[in-house]
Design a protein around this motif. Structure first.
Motif, PDB file in Angstrom:
ATOM      1  N   LEU A 118       0.837  -1.204   0.000  1.00 47.43           N
ATOM      2  CA  LEU A 118       0.000   0.000   0.000  1.00 47.43           C
ATOM      3  C   LEU A 118       0.868   1.248   0.000  1.00 47.43           C
ATOM      4  N   ASP A 119       0.532   2.199  -0.871  1.00 50.30           N
ATOM      5  CA  ASP A 119       1.339   3.418  -0.995  1.00 50.30           C
ATOM      6  C   ASP A 119       0.993   4.461   0.048  1.00 50.30           C
ATOM      7  N   THR A 120      -0.300   4.658   0.307  1.00 50.52           N
ATOM      8  CA  THR A 120      -0.719   5.668   1.281  1.00 50.52           C
ATOM      9  C   THR A 120      -1.886   5.153   2.097  1.00 50.52           C
ATOM     10  N   LEU A 121      -1.759   5.257   3.414  1.00 49.86           N
ATOM     11  CA  LEU A 121      -2.865   4.943   4.311  1.00 49.86           C
ATOM     12  C   LEU A 121      -3.268   6.226   5.016  1.00 49.86           C
ATOM     13  N   GLU A 122      -4.522   6.634   4.820  1.00 50.76           N
ATOM     14  CA  GLU A 122      -5.047   7.816   5.485  1.00 50.76           C
ATOM     15  C   GLU A 122      -5.904   7.384   6.660  1.00 50.76           C
ATOM     16  N   CYS A 123      -5.514   7.796   7.856  1.00 52.17           N
ATOM     17  CA  CYS A 123      -6.241   7.457   9.077  1.00 52.17           C
ATOM     18  C   CYS A 123      -7.131   8.633   9.468  1.00 52.17           C
ATOM     19  N   SER A 124      -8.414   8.391   9.493  1.00 52.03           N
ATOM     20  CA  SER A 124      -9.378   9.433   9.853  1.00 52.03           C
ATOM     21  C   SER A 124      -9.500   9.485  11.372  1.00 52.03           C
ATOM     22  N   ILE A 125      -8.967  10.544  11.957  1.00 56.26           N
ATOM     23  CA  ILE A 125      -8.998  10.717  13.411  1.00 56.26           C
ATOM     24  C   ILE A 125      -9.645  12.069  13.689  1.00 56.26           C
ATOM     25  N   HIS A 126     -10.960  12.057  13.798  1.00 57.08           N
ATOM     26  CA  HIS A 126     -11.737  13.298  13.858  1.00 57.08           C
ATOM     27  C   HIS A 126     -11.861  13.806  15.286  1.00 57.08           C
ATOM     28  N   GLY A 127     -10.736  14.189  15.886  1.00 58.05           N
ATOM     29  CA  GLY A 127     -10.795  14.729  17.225  1.00 58.05           C
ATOM     30  C   GLY A 127      -9.512  14.435  17.973  1.00 58.05           C
ATOM     31  N   HIS A 128      -9.393  15.056  19.149  1.00 55.46           N
ATOM     32  CA  HIS A 128      -8.190  14.880  19.956  1.00 55.46           C
ATOM     33  C   HIS A 128      -8.616  14.476  21.369  1.00 55.46           C
ATOM     34  N   ASP A 129      -7.876  14.835  22.377  1.00 52.75           N
ATOM     35  CA  ASP A 129      -8.106  14.311  23.721  1.00 52.75           C
ATOM     36  C   ASP A 129      -9.542  14.492  24.213  1.00 52.75           C
ATOM     37  N   GLN A 130     -10.071  15.691  24.069  1.00 52.52           N
ATOM     38  CA  GLN A 130     -11.414  15.968  24.578  1.00 52.52           C
ATOM     39  C   GLN A 130     -12.491  15.899  23.499  1.00 52.52           C
ATOM     40  N   THR A 131     -12.090  15.941  22.247  1.00 55.31           N
ATOM     41  CA  THR A 131     -13.082  16.015  21.165  1.00 55.31           C
ATOM     42  C   THR A 131     -13.251  14.723  20.384  1.00 55.31           C
ATOM     43  N   TYR A 132     -12.326  13.765  20.540  1.00 51.39           N
ATOM     44  CA  TYR A 132     -12.414  12.534  19.744  1.00 51.39           C
ATOM     45  C   TYR A 132     -13.728  11.793  19.997  1.00 51.39           C
ATOM     46  N   GLU A 133     -14.031  11.515  21.248  1.00 49.35           N
ATOM     47  CA  GLU A 133     -15.219  10.703  21.526  1.00 49.35           C
ATOM     48  C   GLU A 133     -16.523  11.393  21.128  1.00 49.35           C
ATOM     49  N   PRO A 134     -16.693  12.691  21.406  1.00 51.66           N
ATOM     50  CA  PRO A 134     -17.918  13.345  20.934  1.00 51.66           C
ATOM     51  C   PRO A 134     -18.057  13.340  19.413  1.00 51.66           C
ATOM     52  N   LEU A 135     -16.916  13.281  18.689  1.00 50.33           N
ATOM     53  CA  LEU A 135     -16.968  13.335  17.226  1.00 50.33           C
ATOM     54  C   LEU A 135     -17.012  11.949  16.574  1.00 50.33           C
ATOM     55  N   MET A 136     -16.345  10.967  17.178  1.00 49.15           N
ATOM     56  CA  MET A 136     -16.274   9.642  16.544  1.00 49.15           C
ATOM     57  C   MET A 136     -17.114   8.574  17.252  1.00 49.15           C
ATOM     58  N   ARG A 137     -17.387   8.752  18.504  1.00 45.55           N
ATOM     59  CA  ARG A 137     -18.379   7.968  19.232  1.00 45.55           C
ATOM     60  C   ARG A 137     -18.182   6.454  19.097  1.00 45.55           C
ATOM     61  N   ASN A 138     -16.928   6.031  19.304  1.00 43.33           N
ATOM     62  CA  ASN A 138     -16.666   4.586  19.219  1.00 43.33           C
ATOM     63  C   ASN A 138     -15.971   4.021  20.456  1.00 43.33           C
ATOM     64  N   GLY A 139     -15.585   4.895  21.415  1.00 44.32           N
ATOM     65  CA  GLY A 139     -14.952   4.438  22.630  1.00 44.32           C
ATOM     66  C   GLY A 139     -13.569   3.840  22.432  1.00 44.32           C
ATOM     67  N   LYS A 140     -12.899   4.180  21.312  1.00 46.52           N
ATOM     68  CA  LYS A 140     -11.638   3.523  20.967  1.00 46.52           C
ATOM     69  C   LYS A 140     -10.468   4.496  20.813  1.00 46.52           C
ATOM     70  N   TYR A 141     -10.535   5.644  21.456  1.00 46.05           N
ATOM     71  CA  TYR A 141      -9.504   6.659  21.223  1.00 46.05           C
ATOM     72  C   TYR A 141      -8.105   6.164  21.572  1.00 46.05           C
TER      73      TYR A 141
END
Length: 333
Positions: free
Chosen positions: A138-161
């Motif tokens: 694979l040449d490029t893997l783009e990881c979608s991480i829509h948030g940081h310490d306080q914003t990840y869970e409200p934005l991605m809602r998967n409990g896997k930060y």
């Protein structure tokens, strides 16, 4: 009153090669399966339970489908014959959930596709999968991480930060240890809830990713209300029609990546039809007519007529092709 000037759609192709075959072919590996609940994605909203009734109907389990091997290889075999073209593995869901994902990457590279790029939310990016992806080429893997310490869970809602952080950081370390060539991109949707941590997000992930990018917050074909910001007064042509061809999971060639229901008027052919090729469809009078209409402010496709997502359709230095060539060094310009 003067007559409106006619714009030739052919003038909007960036090269003769792009006129003959799309610079990017997007393959929709699956429709439905996902392991996240992102608020910026209709699939995530479906999983979380706050999607619109229309999206709920689109993603009922009876509609779920995975791209078959014959469909995939038909696409790859044609893309591989065009040196300027690159392949994007995406989905209406999480691409890594396709059971043949690694084999698909390997087949594309072995067939001679110059650049293969894929997305993931990195939830399933365990060590074994990471190594297999890199070994497949694979040449490029783009990881979608829509948030940081306080914003990840409200934005991605998967409990896997914390799991996602470990997975992506480990991917980079393994890449360096193995001497693999896979470029790592971290992205986030540039949405209002991210704003308080956007700078911290960029600073943190710049330590590990080859590039950190922020994508426009768009509506996915009006599936998410209020996603787009203020609209420009003048509408510009959507770059998708001149650079990207999308293949649905059943092999349908669709005019827009937002055509998730694959309405008859938005389907241009099917790659399993012996009389159909992506190249022929791309150069067809029908596709040319759609481009010409669009360039001249006439939106003949239903998905174009009501679209607001064209505001995030980037030309020139803001395009993904520019990222691959100038920032990641993977494509010749």
């Amino acid at each position: 009153m003067g007559r409106k000037a006619f714009i030739s759609a052919d003038q909007l192709f960036e090269s003769a090669s792009d006129r003959d075959f799309p610079v990017c072919t997007q393959v929709t590996l699956l429709h439905g399966p996902c392991n996240s609940g992102c608020i910026s994605c209709p699939v995530g909203r479906y999983r979380h339970g706050d999607a619109s009734p229309e999206v709920q109907a689109e993603f009922a389990p009876s509609s779920w489908v995975e791209m078959s091997w014959p469909v995939y290889t038909a696409v790859v075999d044609e893309v591989a014959r065009h040196p300027h073209a690159w392949l994007r593995l995406h989905a209406r869901g999480e691409p890594l959930m396709h059971p043949q994902f690694v084999d698909m990457v390997a087949y594309a590279k072995q067939s001679g596709v110059g650049v293969v790029q894929a997305f993931t939310n990195a939830v399933a990016l365990n060590e074994g999968k990471a190594v297999a992806i890199m070994e497949a080429g694979l040449d490029t893997l783009e990881c979608s991480i829509h948030g940081h310490d306080q914003t990840y869970e409200p934005l991605m809602r998967n409990g896997k930060y914390e799991q996602v952080k470990r997975n992506v950081i480990r991917f980079r370390k393994l890449r360096d240890q193995l001497g693999a060539r896979t470029r790592l991109v971290v992205s986030a949707v540039d949405q209002p809830l991210l704003a308080p941590e956007r700078a911290a997000h960029e600073e943190f992930w710049s330590q590990y990713a080859d590039s950190v990018i922020y994508r426009p917050y768009h509506s996915w074909g009006n599936r998410i209300a209020g996603a787009c910001g203020s609209m420009p007064e003048a509408r510009h042509p959507c770059r998708q029609l001149w650079t990207r061809c999308t293949i649905g999971p059943s092999g349908n060639i669709i005019a827009c990546f937002n055509s998730w229901t694959e309405k008859e008027e938005e389907v241009l052919g099917n790659v399993l039809d012996p009389d159909v090729t992506i190249g022929a469809i791309w150069k067809s009078a029908r596709y040319g007519g759609i481009r010409s209409d669009h360039a001249n402010g006439e939106y003949s496709l239903p998905c174009c007529a009501t679209c607001t997502d064209w505001t995030g359709s980037s030309w020139g230095d803001n395009s993904y092709e520019h990222l691959l060539s100038s920032k990641l060094g993977l494509r010749e310009v």
